[in-house]
Write an enzyme that holds these catalytic residues in place. Structure first.
Site, PDB file in Angstrom:
ATOM      1  N   ASP A  29      -3.699  49.602  41.388  1.00  0.00           N
ATOM      2  CA  ASP A  29      -4.878  48.995  42.016  1.00  0.00           C
ATOM      3  C   ASP A  29      -4.406  48.152  43.215  1.00  0.00           C
ATOM      4  O   ASP A  29      -3.302  47.610  43.197  1.00  0.00           O
ATOM      5  CB  ASP A  29      -5.576  48.108  40.984  1.00  0.00           C
ATOM      6  N   HIS A  32      -7.774  41.820  35.834  1.00  0.00           N
ATOM      7  CA  HIS A  32      -7.784  40.401  36.230  1.00  0.00           C
ATOM      8  C   HIS A  32      -8.080  39.458  35.067  1.00  0.00           C
ATOM      9  O   HIS A  32      -7.938  38.240  35.227  1.00  0.00           O
ATOM     10  CB  HIS A  32      -8.822  40.156  37.334  1.00  0.00           C
ATOM     11  N   ASP A  57      -8.673  51.327  44.885  1.00  0.00           N
ATOM     12  CA  ASP A  57      -9.123  50.542  46.036  1.00  0.00           C
ATOM     13  C   ASP A  57      -8.042  50.343  47.094  1.00  0.00           C
ATOM     14  O   ASP A  57      -8.268  49.659  48.093  1.00  0.00           O
ATOM     15  CB  ASP A  57      -9.723  49.195  45.587  1.00  0.00           C
ATOM     16  N   HIS A 116      -5.317  45.322  44.119  1.00  0.00           N
ATOM     17  CA  HIS A 116      -5.191  43.904  43.749  1.00  0.00           C
ATOM     18  C   HIS A 116      -4.127  43.740  42.667  1.00  0.00           C
ATOM     19  O   HIS A 116      -3.962  44.622  41.820  1.00  0.00           O
ATOM     20  CB  HIS A 116      -6.528  43.380  43.228  1.00  0.00           C
TER      21      HIS A 116
HETATM   22 ZN   LIG Z   1      -8.832  46.091  42.697  1.00  0.00          ZN
END
Ligand SMILES: [Zn+2]
Length: 309
Positions: free
Chosen positions: A162, A125, A246, A164
């Protein structure tokens, strides 16, 4: 040829506020599972610290210095709503990036077949000059640029499973035709980027969003029909995996339903592609994964596949 495992005790010293999902126990759970007999064949090394110049391959130098100077002597400081620095954070972040660089060095020189870097804080991120979503420095981006600068890699692919979207990796490589960024992720979900229409200025960003509730079958379909064909055509000299776990069914932060065999499968597929395109060169970097059982079992499946077990 061996699989390299990089970690460092200093990565336990990066502290987030009580109750924060990105916690030192994540690394402890991974280390515990990798102590099993079947992982005895791993080459284990401590992750060195990156130099500031290495981080500056992916971030402006003054950003790196701002993060360094923001570290508190005691207590914690918040860099954004969910990204915090404690006194141990800067060293942990430098070892997370340094481990990624070391993994690239050993894989690119053929010292090891591939590598898994079990460090924290995660990185995907972190944008060009913005810490975000538990991330300070974009470890995958540093690793990709290091492979290009130090080892002459012309094309590097980052594959991010991931749950996200890796907005930071997408941001850093938006205009860069020499790095392909591919992501599966839940949408809608934090951070909100990663639509199919996000393709980058050079058409080297490949997003394959999944819907809440999707399981491993949809993940495999997205990989088979969207991401793997693009990777094959790109013919990377190195594959870097942003390995977040995740999307596991047990994970508390999202709503996908991957299971351990899905992580083994994708690892195997990426290794087969790497075998065809770049002598099997794969560097995998830990990103998210917040249920300790789901995380550790998924890492075990991933590393077993890296070891061709
Ligand atoms: Zn994540």
């Amino acid at each position: 040829m061996t699989t390299l495992l990089l970690s460092h005790p200093a990565c336990l010293d990066h502290l987030n506020p009580m109750g924060h999902p990105e916690r030192p126990d994540r690394i402890r759970a991974i280390e515990r599972v990798l102590e099993q007999e079947k992982f005895q064949g791993l080459a284990r090394e401590q992750a060195p610290m990156a130099s500031i110049e290495m981080i500056a391959l992916a971030h402006p130098l003054d950003y790196v210095e701002q993060v360094r100077d923001a570290a508190p002597k005691e207590g914690m400081v918040r860099l954004d709503a969910d990204t915090t620095m404690s006194p141990g954070t800067f060293e942990a972040a430098m070892r997370a990036a340094g481990g990624a660089v070391q993994a690239v060095d050993e894989v690119m020189t053929g010292k090891v077949a591939n590598a898994f870097v079990a460090t924290r804080p995660p990185g995907h991120h972190a944008e060009t000059a913005t810490p975000m979503g538990f991330c300070l420095f974009n470890n995958a981006a540093v690793a990709a640029r290091h492979a290009q600068k130090q080892h002459g890699a012309e094309r590097v692919a980052i594959v991010d499973f991931d749950v996200h979207h890796g907005n930071g990796s997408q941001d850093i490589f938006w205009n860069d035709a020499s790095v392909m960024y591919c992501s599966t992720h839940q949408m809608p979900l934090y951070p909100g980027t990663g639509a199919v229409s996000d393709r980058g200025a050079q058409n080297t960003i490949v997003n394959a969003p999944l819907r809440p509730g999707d399981g491993g079958d949809r993940f495999r379909e997205a990989m088979e029909t969207v991401i793997l064909p693009r990777l094959e055509g790109f013919a990377p000299d190195l594959i870097i995996i942003s390995a977040g776990f995740d999307a596991h069914m047990r994970d508390p932060l999202a709503n996908l339903n991957f299971l351990e065999p899905d992580y083994a499968w994708v690892t195997q597929k990426l290794m087969e592609l790497a075998d065809r395109r770049c002598d099997g060169r794969v560097v995998s970097l830990l990103e998210g994964g917040y249920d300790l059982e789901g995380l550790s079992k998924s890492v075990a499946a991933h590393v077993t596949a890296l070891m061709r077990g």
